[in-house]
Scaffold this motif. Structure first.
Motif, PDB file in Angstrom:
ATOM      1  N   GLY A 244       0.824  -1.308  -0.030  1.00 39.32           N
ATOM      2  CA  GLY A 244       0.008  -0.163  -0.055  1.00 39.32           C
ATOM      3  C   GLY A 244       0.972   1.353  -0.081  1.00 39.32           C
ATOM      4  N   TYR A 245       0.042   2.480   0.000  1.00 35.62           N
ATOM      5  CA  TYR A 245       0.719   3.699   0.069  1.00 35.62           C
ATOM      6  C   TYR A 245       0.251   4.638   1.275  1.00 35.62           C
ATOM      7  CZ  TYR A 245       2.141   2.452  -4.665  1.00 35.62           C
ATOM      8  OH  TYR A 245       2.698   1.619  -5.623  1.00 35.62           O
ATOM      9  N   THR A 246       1.161   5.412   1.722  1.00 41.23           N
ATOM     10  CA  THR A 246       0.880   6.502   2.644  1.00 41.23           C
ATOM     11  C   THR A 246       1.525   7.618   2.355  1.00 41.23           C
ATOM     12  OG1 THR A 246       0.567   6.804   4.987  1.00 41.23           O
ATOM     13  CG2 THR A 246       2.712   5.680   4.432  1.00 41.23           C
ATOM     14  N   ILE A 247       1.573   8.905   3.445  1.00 44.20           N
ATOM     15  CA  ILE A 247       1.924  10.140   3.139  1.00 44.20           C
ATOM     16  C   ILE A 247       3.159  10.203   4.230  1.00 44.20           C
ATOM     17  CG2 ILE A 247       1.589  12.616   3.327  1.00 44.20           C
ATOM     18  CD1 ILE A 247      -1.299  11.921   2.545  1.00 44.20           C
ATOM     19  N   ALA A 248       4.303  10.595   3.769  1.00 43.57           N
ATOM     20  CA  ALA A 248       5.553  11.076   4.434  1.00 43.57           C
ATOM     21  C   ALA A 248       5.851  12.339   4.404  1.00 43.57           C
ATOM     22  CB  ALA A 248       6.524  10.185   4.400  1.00 43.57           C
ATOM     23  N   ASN A 249       6.112  13.329   5.463  1.00 45.78           N
ATOM     24  CA  ASN A 249       6.691  14.517   5.306  1.00 45.78           C
ATOM     25  C   ASN A 249       8.149  14.302   5.854  1.00 45.78           C
ATOM     26  OD1 ASN A 249       7.468  17.227   5.198  1.00 45.78           O
ATOM     27  ND2 ASN A 249       5.907  17.786   6.414  1.00 45.78           N
ATOM     28  N   ASP A 250       9.029  14.268   5.160  1.00 47.25           N
ATOM     29  CA  ASP A 250      10.433  13.988   5.195  1.00 47.25           C
ATOM     30  C   ASP A 250      11.372  15.373   5.611  1.00 47.25           C
ATOM     31  OD1 ASP A 250      12.887  12.533   5.630  1.00 47.25           O
ATOM     32  OD2 ASP A 250      13.276  12.682   3.572  1.00 47.25           O
ATOM     33  N   LEU A 251      11.195  15.785   6.790  1.00 49.59           N
ATOM     34  CA  LEU A 251      11.576  17.107   7.251  1.00 49.59           C
ATOM     35  C   LEU A 251      13.347  16.998   7.045  1.00 49.59           C
ATOM     36  CD1 LEU A 251       9.135  17.362   8.327  1.00 49.59           C
ATOM     37  CD2 LEU A 251       9.750  18.902   9.968  1.00 49.59           C
ATOM     38  N   THR A 252      13.911  18.100   6.820  1.00 51.44           N
ATOM     39  CA  THR A 252      15.578  18.288   6.724  1.00 51.44           C
ATOM     40  C   THR A 252      15.733  19.545   6.893  1.00 51.44           C
ATOM     41  OG1 THR A 252      15.154  16.988   4.433  1.00 51.44           O
ATOM     42  CG2 THR A 252      17.155  18.171   5.062  1.00 51.44           C
ATOM     43  N   ASP A 253      16.865  19.469   7.787  1.00 48.71           N
ATOM     44  CA  ASP A 253      17.706  20.630   8.186  1.00 48.71           C
ATOM     45  C   ASP A 253      18.630  20.995   6.988  1.00 48.71           C
ATOM     46  OD1 ASP A 253      18.925  22.759   9.365  1.00 48.71           O
ATOM     47  OD2 ASP A 253      20.205  21.680  10.418  1.00 48.71           O
ATOM     48  N   ARG A 254      18.216  21.949   6.122  1.00 48.07           N
ATOM     49  CA  ARG A 254      19.109  22.203   4.946  1.00 48.07           C
ATOM     50  C   ARG A 254      20.795  22.681   5.242  1.00 48.07           C
ATOM     51  NH1 ARG A 254      16.618  19.902   0.810  1.00 48.07           N
ATOM     52  NH2 ARG A 254      14.306  20.244   0.997  1.00 48.07           N
ATOM     53  N   ALA A 255      20.724  23.321   6.577  1.00 40.55           N
ATOM     54  CA  ALA A 255      22.085  23.784   6.944  1.00 40.55           C
ATOM     55  C   ALA A 255      23.104  22.714   7.113  1.00 40.55           C
ATOM     56  CB  ALA A 255      21.814  24.519   8.083  1.00 40.55           C
ATOM     57  N   THR A 256      22.461  21.383   7.644  1.00 44.53           N
ATOM     58  CA  THR A 256      23.672  20.302   7.620  1.00 44.53           C
ATOM     59  C   THR A 256      23.525  19.142   6.726  1.00 44.53           C
ATOM     60  OG1 THR A 256      21.614  19.329   9.191  1.00 44.53           O
ATOM     61  CG2 THR A 256      23.403  20.680  10.329  1.00 44.53           C
TER      62      THR A 256
END
Length: 332
Positions: A194-206
């Protein structure tokens, strides 16, 4: 904790989630489009059942789920009032980077060095050529995330004090059913439950190591803080998603649309990613394959996440999640 919506929204006759009532243990649940939940521990006669356990026997359990979804006499309860947790606890999380053509082009332009002699147009054209070559050579870019970064779809997201540039990345996530090892592209869809939703947060500075540039990216530090991967709310079976290569991903920040793109812009679709990963690793039931994020991240807009921000992410047929950002509490 945010309360669950009173009704569910997804494609197909049912979805899977993980829920809990106040003060009680969490349980795997069958969700109806009418906003009702059925405790699968009782319905399937397995008191210790988890959603990962369901995926471990996906082939034999799926027909039973269909029968339960049609059973109006079962012990359904309202979704309203239940806490919605991340829908599965994976053992492994595989993350695809640089998989949306426009997103990669935007990032390259944003990360250009001050002394880069290229014009914006030249930089975009050069990266576009690289993307086209990657797609033709069939070389996805995949790295590994930590299950401990996963949180619920309506939970607050704590922004750690070391994160100077926290950013959002809405993604389609495939959930593995049948174990997959060295499967072909043609075989790969049969291993996705199946499928689901992810929000893959990222700290751009690192993202990139400043002390040793030759090492390259530091995915541990930039992506794996606790709660940096809101997941869910539901897992929708593959049979209810007509084409994972034609879904709309939309992320709103405080009500303003920031990401709004189709999975058509992916360089490598779900089948190619699953097959590629399986050549090196053994994908297990309940594992996640995150497929990358489209254009429209905060670095592109010049607006990164901060305390009090509310993110709302939705994908066609998979429902929507809503998370609020809170700054990490520091002690004097």
């Amino acid at each position: 904790m945010k309360p669950a919506a009173a009704s569910a929204s997804f494609s197909g006759p049912f979805a899977l989630g993980t829920f809990s009532a106040s003060g009680q243990a969490s349980f795997p649940g069958l969700v109806s489009p009418h906003g009702l939940v059925l405790d699968l521990r009782t319905a399937l006669g397995a008191p210790a059942l988890t959603n990962r356990g369901i995926f471990e026997r996906w082939g034999e359990t799926l027909p039973r789920l269909h029968r339960l979804a049609a059973d109006t006499s079962a012990d359904w309860r309202p979704l309203e009032g239940l806490r919605v947790h991340a829908p599965v606890e994976p053992r492994q999380v595989f993350q695809s980077g640089a998989n949306y053509r426009q997103h990669v082009i935007d990032l390259e332009v944003a990360h250009r060095a001050p002394d880069d002699p290229r014009t914006v147009g030249e930089a975009r054209a050069e990266v576009a050529a690289v993307m086209d070559r990657r797609a033709a050579e069939d070389l996805p870019y995949v790295f590994i995330g930590l299950p401990s970064a996963i949180t619920g779809p309506f939970d607050d997201v704590e922004l750690p004090d070391h994160a100077e540039q926290p950013d959002w990345e809405l993604e389609l996530a495939a959930v593995i059913g049948e174990p997959a090892h060295r499967v072909t592209v043609e075989e790969a869809p049969g291993h996705v439950a199946g499928y689901t939703i992810a929000n893959d947060l990222t700290d751009r500075a690192t993202v990139f190591r400043r002390d040793m540039k030759a090492i390259g990216t530091d995915w541990l530090r930039c992506k794996n803080a606790p709660g940096f991967t809101p997941l869910g709310p539901w897992i929708v079976p593959t049979e209810s998603i007509t084409d994972p290569g034609d879904l709309r991903l939309t992320l709103k920040l405080n009500g303003e649309t920031m990401q709004d793109e189709s999975t058509e812009d992916m360089l490598f679709g779900v089948a190619r990613l699953v097959s590629y990963i399986s050549q090196s690793a053994r994908l297990l039931p309940g594992d996640l394959v995150l497929t990358g994020s489209p254009a429209g991240n905060g670095l592109h807009w010049g607006r990164l996440l901060r305390d009090g921000d509310v993110m709302e992410g939705s994908i066609t047929g998979l429902g929507a999640q809503r998370t609020r950002c809170v700054a990490e509490e520091t002690t004097a």
